[in-house]
Design a protein around this motif. Structure first.
Motif, short mmCIF file in Angstrom:
data_model
loop_
_atom_site.label_atom_id
_atom_site.label_comp_id
_atom_site.label_asym_id
_atom_site.label_seq_id
_atom_site.Cartn_x
_atom_site.Cartn_y
_atom_site.Cartn_z
N GLN A 1 0.81 -1.22 0.00
CA GLN A 1 0.00 0.00 0.00
C GLN A 1 0.85 1.27 0.00
OE1 GLN A 1 -3.55 -0.09 -0.31
NE2 GLN A 1 -2.85 -2.13 -0.88
N SER A 2 2.01 1.24 0.62
CA SER A 2 2.86 2.44 0.61
C SER A 2 3.41 2.69 -0.79
CB SER A 2 3.99 2.32 1.63
OG SER A 2 4.85 1.25 1.32
N ALA A 3 3.71 1.62 -1.53
CA ALA A 3 4.16 1.79 -2.92
C ALA A 3 3.03 2.31 -3.78
CB ALA A 3 4.70 0.46 -3.47
N LEU A 4 1.81 1.81 -3.54
CA LEU A 4 0.65 2.30 -4.29
C LEU A 4 0.46 3.79 -4.05
CD1 LEU A 4 -1.86 2.01 -6.04
CD2 LEU A 4 -3.07 1.15 -4.01
N LYS B 1 1.00 9.39 -5.93
CA LYS B 1 1.60 10.71 -5.69
C LYS B 1 2.46 11.13 -6.88
CE LYS B 1 4.23 13.32 -2.28
NZ LYS B 1 4.91 13.26 -0.98
N LEU B 2 3.24 10.19 -7.40
CA LEU B 2 4.09 10.46 -8.57
C LEU B 2 3.24 10.86 -9.78
CD1 LEU B 2 7.17 10.27 -9.25
CD2 LEU B 2 6.66 8.04 -10.22
N GLN B 3 2.03 10.30 -9.85
CA GLN B 3 1.12 10.62 -10.95
C GLN B 3 0.35 11.92 -10.72
OE1 GLN B 3 -1.20 7.00 -11.14
NE2 GLN B 3 0.19 6.09 -12.62
N GLY B 4 0.60 12.57 -9.59
CA GLY B 4 -0.02 13.86 -9.33
C GLY B 4 -1.38 13.78 -8.65
N VAL B 5 -1.73 12.62 -8.10
CA VAL B 5 -3.00 12.48 -7.40
C VAL B 5 -2.87 13.12 -6.02
CG1 VAL B 5 -4.68 10.82 -6.47
CG2 VAL B 5 -3.53 10.37 -8.67
N GLY B 6 -3.84 13.94 -5.66
CA GLY B 6 -3.82 14.65 -4.39
C GLY B 6 -3.97 13.72 -3.19
N MET B 7 -3.60 14.24 -2.02
CA MET B 7 -3.59 13.44 -0.81
C MET B 7 -4.97 12.86 -0.46
SD MET B 7 -2.53 14.43 3.09
CE MET B 7 -3.97 15.44 3.31
N LEU B 8 -6.04 13.65 -0.57
CA LEU B 8 -7.36 13.15 -0.20
C LEU B 8 -7.80 11.99 -1.09
CD1 LEU B 8 -9.24 16.45 0.69
CD2 LEU B 8 -8.33 14.70 2.24
N LYS B 9 -7.55 12.10 -2.38
CA LYS B 9 -7.89 11.01 -3.29
C LYS B 9 -7.03 9.78 -3.01
CE LYS B 9 -9.79 13.65 -7.13
NZ LYS B 9 -9.67 13.99 -8.55
N ARG B 10 -5.74 10.01 -2.71
CA ARG B 10 -4.86 8.88 -2.39
C ARG B 10 -5.35 8.16 -1.14
NH1 ARG B 10 -0.63 12.59 -2.77
NH2 ARG B 10 0.17 11.95 -0.72
N ARG C 1 -0.16 -8.07 -11.18
CA ARG C 1 0.34 -7.08 -12.14
C ARG C 1 1.65 -6.54 -11.60
NH1 ARG C 1 -4.84 -3.59 -14.15
NH2 ARG C 1 -6.01 -5.38 -14.91
N HIS C 2 2.69 -6.64 -12.41
CA HIS C 2 3.95 -5.99 -12.09
C HIS C 2 3.86 -4.60 -12.73
CE1 HIS C 2 6.48 -9.92 -11.66
NE2 HIS C 2 5.24 -10.08 -11.21
N ALA C 3 4.19 -3.57 -12.00
CA ALA C 3 4.05 -2.21 -12.52
C ALA C 3 5.29 -1.39 -12.26
CB ALA C 3 2.84 -1.54 -11.87
N ARG C 4 5.61 -0.57 -13.24
CA ARG C 4 6.70 0.40 -13.10
C ARG C 4 6.15 1.76 -13.51
NH1 ARG C 4 10.93 -1.64 -15.38
NH2 ARG C 4 12.10 -1.79 -13.47
N CYS C 5 6.24 2.70 -12.58
CA CYS C 5 5.80 4.06 -12.84
C CYS C 5 7.04 4.95 -12.87
CB CYS C 5 4.83 4.53 -11.76
SG CYS C 5 4.09 6.15 -12.11
N LYS D 1 10.48 13.57 -13.20
CA LYS D 1 11.91 13.82 -12.98
C LYS D 1 12.72 12.54 -13.08
CE LYS D 1 10.99 17.87 -10.21
NZ LYS D 1 11.00 18.48 -8.90
N GLY D 2 12.12 11.50 -13.68
CA GLY D 2 12.83 10.23 -13.85
C GLY D 2 12.75 9.29 -12.67
N LYS D 3 12.04 9.67 -11.61
CA LYS D 3 11.90 8.79 -10.45
C LYS D 3 11.10 7.55 -10.87
CE LYS D 3 10.39 8.38 -5.73
NZ LYS D 3 9.94 9.04 -4.53
N VAL D 4 11.57 6.38 -10.44
CA VAL D 4 10.93 5.12 -10.81
C VAL D 4 10.46 4.40 -9.54
CG1 VAL D 4 11.31 2.84 -11.84
CG2 VAL D 4 12.35 4.86 -12.88
N ILE D 5 9.22 3.93 -9.60
CA ILE D 5 8.66 3.11 -8.52
C ILE D 5 8.18 1.81 -9.13
CG2 ILE D 5 6.88 2.92 -6.74
CD1 ILE D 5 6.86 6.02 -6.68
N GLU D 6 8.60 0.71 -8.54
CA GLU D 6 8.15 -0.62 -8.98
C GLU D 6 7.27 -1.21 -7.89
OE1 GLU D 6 12.01 -2.05 -11.57
OE2 GLU D 6 11.83 -2.73 -9.51
N MET D 7 6.22 -1.90 -8.32
CA MET D 7 5.36 -2.57 -7.34
C MET D 7 4.59 -3.69 -8.01
SD MET D 7 2.06 -0.09 -6.66
CE MET D 7 1.34 -1.32 -5.60
N LYS D 8 4.04 -4.55 -7.17
CA LYS D 8 3.16 -5.62 -7.65
C LYS D 8 1.78 -5.40 -7.05
CE LYS D 8 6.60 -9.27 -8.11
NZ LYS D 8 6.91 -10.66 -7.76
#
Length: 180
Positions: free
Chosen positions: A25-28, A33-42, A156-160, A164-171
């Motif tokens: 859930q912390s990776a999600l 956040k990296l996609q620009g979703v605001g805190m309340l929606k997150r 689902r394996h995901a890479r966002c 600024k080039g920051k990469v987050i990987e999660m399943k």
């Protein structure tokens, strides 16, 4: 709940609910956040257990299609479909089956590894989404993986990759919730 033996990348039809224990859930939250979703929606997404209704079929023209409707969570772009008829319910995402002969073409061990033998035989599903402003990309591979002591799950394996080039990987790990 594990997927049935008939659930493979040849037919992903069914209902699957995100397993909040097996999905980080912390990776999600970090991806959103990296996609620009605001805190309340997150926070709202963090409270939800989204369910996908997946319809995997071949149309009259012989073209393989996926229609995925996400239920029980805000529409934040995680849903994908080939045929989009209602943008409020589905977001288009190009996808294709990456066959065994193409293994390694992604050049990405995280997206390509960990899958079951039948996934490697039949191929995995790859989808890519981009933010409307092209500030982020979200690449996923979908298939069946053994998790939690050998349980076959829709994963689902995901890479966002952010602006600024920051990469987050999660399943994302899902519980099978039955057929459509």
């Amino acid at each position: 709940m594990a997927v049935p033996a008939t659930y493979t990348t040849l037919d992903l039809s069914g209902k699957c609910t995100m397993n909040k224990t097996l999905t980080d859930q912390s990776a999600l939250d970090a991806v959103l956040k990296l996609q620009g979703v605001g805190m309340l929606k997150r926070k709202a997404v963090g409270l939800a257990a989204p369910t996908m209704r997946i319809r995997h079929f071949t149309n009259a023209a012989g073209v393989e299609q996926l229609e995925i409707e996400q239920v029980g969570v805000l529409r934040l772009g995680e849903s994908a479909a080939v045929d989009v008829d209602r943008e409020d319910q589905r977001v288009a995402a190009p996808w294709y089956r990456r066959g065994a002969h193409e293994r390694g073409e992604l050049g990405d061990a995280f997206l390509e590894s960990g899958w079951t033998a039948e996934t490697l035989e039949h191929g995995l599903i790859e989808a890519e989404m981009r933010g409307g402003d092209a500030k982020w990309t979200f690449v996923q591979t979908w298939a069946v993986e053994e998790v939690n002591n050998g349980e076959r799950r829709h994963v689902r394996h995901a890479r966002c990759t952010g602006p600024k080039g920051k990469v987050i990987e999660m399943k994302f790990v899902y519980d099978y919730a039955g057929s459509l």
